[in-house]
Design an enzyme around this catalytic site. Structure first.
Site, mmCIF file in Angstrom:
data_model
loop_
_atom_site.group_PDB
_atom_site.id
_atom_site.type_symbol
_atom_site.label_atom_id
_atom_site.label_comp_id
_atom_site.label_asym_id
_atom_site.label_seq_id
_atom_site.Cartn_x
_atom_site.Cartn_y
_atom_site.Cartn_z
ATOM 1 C CG ASP A 243 7.330 -13.636 9.036
ATOM 2 O OD1 ASP A 243 8.259 -14.453 8.965
ATOM 3 O OD2 ASP A 243 7.482 -12.434 8.777
ATOM 4 C CD GLU A 291 9.678 -8.544 10.882
ATOM 5 O OE1 GLU A 291 10.081 -7.377 11.051
ATOM 6 O OE2 GLU A 291 8.594 -8.823 10.331
ATOM 7 C CE LYS A 350 10.489 -13.227 7.305
ATOM 8 N NZ LYS A 350 10.071 -11.853 7.567
ATOM 9 C CB VAL A 378 0.694 -13.363 7.995
ATOM 10 C CG1 VAL A 378 -0.486 -14.312 7.836
ATOM 11 C CG2 VAL A 378 1.543 -13.808 9.182
ATOM 12 C CB THR A 379 0.746 -9.110 6.419
ATOM 13 O OG1 THR A 379 1.779 -8.189 6.126
ATOM 14 C CG2 THR A 379 0.446 -9.102 7.908
ATOM 15 C CB CYS A 383 6.849 -10.797 5.729
ATOM 16 S SG CYS A 383 7.305 -9.688 7.082
#
Length: 442
Positions: A243, A291, A350, A378-379, A383
């Protein structure tokens, strides 16, 4: 329900006996009794305890649920081989067939099996409540840190309450002749007995890769790490970059719009970039996750969309300064320039916090014979930690690179690093990027 934090649970006040289940996690003699696995910490799974019981093995005396919480007739008992209650079990199927959307979590330990289960349930769209006085950990600091992580960001994993608040709410509910209760038990996945209700065992198994690469790439390295050195087989290791997307890391993105200081996340970019370059030189498979939701939001659970009481314009799918928030293909969903993927590196979209749920990551890794994962991103506490817990339950050996991950909260990052290496590395290993890069270049 009054008394829950950080919001009134459930988020839409739809609390009924018919749509709610209680999950009691790992209240077993091995964890709660004298002479059990926790009491004899350091003994291996399957070893014989002084009482003559094999530790964490199905059917042994220590495997039984303690008498104070013994299951009643008709209550569901699920054996699970990992920390989470969804991997390699039929729990999700059982809940959905029962019309369940709210889950109440209790059990042990707060920071390991309970937290992993809550993260899994959250990614699957369940509205989760943790009862703080009905769960515990061997380390009080980790217990409190786990509770604090649930409350952050408006309830990123759900809500927290005590049992008194829940019982008070129950008094106002219609009666039900048979409440739904699910008792979880951890067992050794290597025993001959199969896991009860194991519909996804084929994809979540612990099999070895079918092929073994050969040549120079077969080198096995030792990386100085906590809680002890990490074994890194070059040909069976992949790097996961979690991410590193503009929505989280750039001014004008979703994270900044929520009032977060994005410079805290960007602080990990130099170390992550150096590690990425070293892993590319070593010809490791590279995975970049984002994400992201489909433009029609068909993969966005209502609980994730509505929880947290975000104002208009700051919810997933709303139009922000970098396009629609957390929507695939929008500018803010792109990866920052410093981490830009190269041709041939895997891009993984995801819909949840974890990288394994509702993606093809596991079969992709298995197809390459991957057994070890280097994890960055991150973070740290959301995640990254969720992905690491998922991977650990699926049998991957995971190394979290401490300076190549970051959080909007330094306290949450540090708590996560401590949870990972607790109890001899219950979730995995931690090292800094210099240690990994030095091993790769040796």
């Amino acid at each position: 329900m009054e008394g829950s934090t950080p919001y009134k649970w459930p988020y839409d006040e739809d609390l009924r006996p018919s749509n709610t289940a209680l999950i009691v996690i790992d209240m077993q003699v091995d964890f709660c009794g004298k002479g059990g696995y926790v009491d004899l910490m350091g003994a291996g799974i399957g070893e014989v305890s002084p009482s003559g019981s094999r530790l964490l093995v199905r059917g042994e005396p220590g495997w039984e649920i303690i008498s104070e919480l013994a299951p009643a007739d008709g209550e569901i008992v699920i054996d699970k081989p990992g920390k989470g209650s969804f991997c390699a079990t039929d729990l999700d199927l059982i809940l959905r067939l029962g019309g369940i959307r709210n889950v109440i979590l209790t059990g042990v330990t707060t920071d390991v099996c309970v937290h992993t289960t809550m993260r899994e349930a959250n990614d699957r769209g369940y509205e989760c409540l943790l009862l703080a006085d009905c769960t515990a950990a061997t380390d009080p600091a980790n217990h409190q840190a786990a509770i604090n992580m649930i409350r952050m960001q408006g309830g990123v994993f759900g809500a927290v309450a005590d049992s008194e608040a829940l019982l008070k709410a129950f008094k106002n509910l219609p009666s039900m002749t048979k409440p739904i209760s699910i008792m979880q038990q951890k067992q050794n996945p290597k025993t001959p007995a199969t896991v009860q209700a194991s519909n996804d065992r084929a994809t979540n198994g612990f099999h070895e890769p079918t092929t073994t690469p050969s040549g120079e790439a077969d080198r096995v390295l030792k990386v100085p790490a906590k809680p002890y050195p990490y074994t890194l087989p070059i040909s069976r290791t992949a790097l996961i970059m979690i991410d590193f997307q503009k929505d989280f890391m750039c001014e004008g993105g979703f994270g900044a719009a929520l009032g977060n200081d994005v410079t805290l996340l960007r602080s990990c970019l130099p170390a992550a970039a150096n590690l990425l370059a070293a892993c590319r030189t070593a010809a490791m498979p590279i995975i970049h996750t984002m994400e992201a939701h489909k433009p029609d939001l068909s993969d966005l659970p209502p609980a994730k969309l509505n929880r947290g009481c975000l104002p208009e314009g700051l919810r997933i799918g709303d139009k922000g300064h970098m396009g629609r928030i957390l929507v695939r293909g929008e500018p803010g969903n792109g990866i920052v320039d410093e981490m830009a993927p190269l041709e041939g590196e895997k891009l993984l979209y995801k819909p949840g916090k974890g990288s394994f749920y509702a993606t093809n990551l596991e079969p992709w890794l298995r197809s390459y014979g991957i057994t070890h994962l280097i994890i960055t991103g991150v973070t740290t506490e959301v995640c990254v930690q969720t992905t690491m817990r998922e991977a650990n339950d699926r049998g991957f050996d995971c190394l979290l690179v401490s300076d190549a991950t970051a959080s909007y909260s330094s306290a949450f990052k540090q708590a996560t690093l401590e949870m990972v290496v607790a109890q001899g590395g219950i979730v995995g290993w931690v090292a800094d990027s210099d240690a990994v890069i030095s091993a790769l270049q040796a």
